[in-house]
Write a protein that holds these residues in place. Structure first.
Motif, short mmCIF file in Angstrom:
data_model
loop_
_atom_site.label_atom_id
_atom_site.label_comp_id
_atom_site.label_asym_id
_atom_site.label_seq_id
_atom_site.Cartn_x
_atom_site.Cartn_y
_atom_site.Cartn_z
N SER A 97 28.77 14.25 -41.74
CA SER A 97 29.90 14.15 -41.02
C SER A 97 29.88 13.04 -40.05
O SER A 97 28.91 13.09 -39.29
N PHE A 98 30.92 12.10 -39.75
CA PHE A 98 31.00 11.33 -38.52
C PHE A 98 31.69 12.08 -37.57
O PHE A 98 32.94 12.45 -37.60
N VAL A 99 31.18 12.17 -36.30
CA VAL A 99 31.84 13.12 -35.27
C VAL A 99 32.32 11.91 -34.47
O VAL A 99 31.88 10.97 -33.89
N ILE A 100 33.72 12.22 -34.08
CA ILE A 100 34.47 11.63 -33.19
C ILE A 100 34.31 12.07 -31.74
O ILE A 100 34.60 13.28 -31.62
N THR A 101 33.37 11.56 -30.93
CA THR A 101 32.72 12.16 -29.57
C THR A 101 33.86 12.01 -28.63
O THR A 101 34.28 13.20 -28.01
N GLU A 102 34.68 11.13 -28.43
CA GLU A 102 35.74 10.61 -27.37
C GLU A 102 36.59 9.71 -27.99
O GLU A 102 36.36 8.78 -28.51
N LEU A 103 37.93 10.09 -27.75
CA LEU A 103 39.04 9.15 -28.05
C LEU A 103 39.94 9.22 -26.91
O LEU A 103 40.64 10.33 -26.94
N HIS A 104 40.25 8.11 -26.28
CA HIS A 104 41.30 8.28 -25.12
C HIS A 104 42.02 7.06 -25.08
O HIS A 104 41.47 5.75 -25.26
N VAL A 105 43.46 7.10 -24.77
CA VAL A 105 44.41 5.90 -24.83
C VAL A 105 44.84 6.36 -23.31
O VAL A 105 45.47 7.20 -22.90
N HIS A 106 44.96 5.07 -22.30
CA HIS A 106 45.77 5.15 -21.08
C HIS A 106 47.08 5.69 -21.43
O HIS A 106 47.60 5.21 -22.35
N PRO A 107 47.50 6.63 -20.38
CA PRO A 107 48.80 7.07 -20.79
C PRO A 107 49.92 6.21 -21.20
O PRO A 107 50.93 6.15 -21.66
N ALA A 108 49.91 5.00 -20.05
CA ALA A 108 50.74 3.90 -20.27
C ALA A 108 51.00 3.46 -21.50
O ALA A 108 51.94 2.31 -21.86
N HIS A 109 49.78 3.44 -22.29
CA HIS A 109 49.86 2.81 -23.67
C HIS A 109 49.95 3.87 -24.83
O HIS A 109 49.70 3.31 -25.92
N GLN A 110 49.97 4.95 -24.59
CA GLN A 110 50.00 5.83 -25.70
C GLN A 110 51.33 5.81 -26.41
O GLN A 110 52.34 5.26 -25.91
N GLY A 111 51.26 6.40 -27.60
CA GLY A 111 52.57 6.10 -28.48
C GLY A 111 52.76 5.04 -29.25
O GLY A 111 54.03 4.82 -29.62
#
Length: 180
Positions: A97-111
């Motif tokens: 499996s390939f693990v996604i360790t971290e994924l984050h988007v600045h709240p002002a750019h989410q959605g």
């Protein structure tokens, strides 16, 4: 959904402070937590097959990032989630499996589709037939995104040492499902 950011490979070691600034805002981390995570990120990047992608805006500012690697049962994360996965008969997900360790988007750019672009871009580079990740075990935009991509719950109420909230471990076959 159209996003105003360019997604591409990044040198996460060189941009670790920019990335952690995004994570701190998105995840509400203290300065002490950021300092600890900085060491963890830099150590992870030394693992075989580790890679990172970032989303940069027109000014070149990092507004989101993802990194991951082929999973290894000897890594700390795997040792914590393995008993939870085994209980549900899903511990084979820790192999190949390939693990996604971290994924984050600045709240002002989410959605805006940035998280979707980041996770599909990184998993498209994986040689493994599936992907796993952990997310806070609550109904959230992140968990809804993961479900639309094909991730399903493999274990819930997973408790990591020092994490105040329980997590869910999710897995999906690769390539990830695309929007219809």
């Amino acid at each position: 959904m159209e996003h105003d950011a360019v997604v591409g490979p990044i040198d996460l070691a060189a941009r670790v402070d920019d990335a952690l600034a995004v994570q701190a805002i998105a995840f509400g981390l203290s300065e002490d937590e950021v300092a600890i995570r900085r060491h963890i990120v830099l150590r992870h990047l030394l693992y075989p097959g580790a890679r990172a992608f970032g989303a940069t805006n027109s000014e070149g500012r990092l507004v989101g990032f993802v990194y991951g690697m082929p999973n290894d049962r000897t890594h700390w994360w795997s040792t914590v989630v393995e008993p939870y996965l085994r209980r549900g008969g899903h511990d084979q997900w820790l192999d190949d499996s390939f693990v996604i360790t971290e994924l984050h988007v600045h709240p002002a750019h989410q959605g805006r589709g940035i998280g979707r672009a980041l996770i599909t871009t990184i998993t498209d580079t994986a040689e493994q037939p599936r992907s796993i990740l952990s997310a806070i075990d609550t109904e959230s935009p992140a968990r809804r995104l993961y479900r639309t991509l094909g991730y399903v719950d493999l274990a819930r109420q997973v408790h990591f040492p020092s994490a105040p909230k329980p997590y869910a471990v999710m897995g999906a076959p690769l390539p990830l499902r695309r929007a219809r």
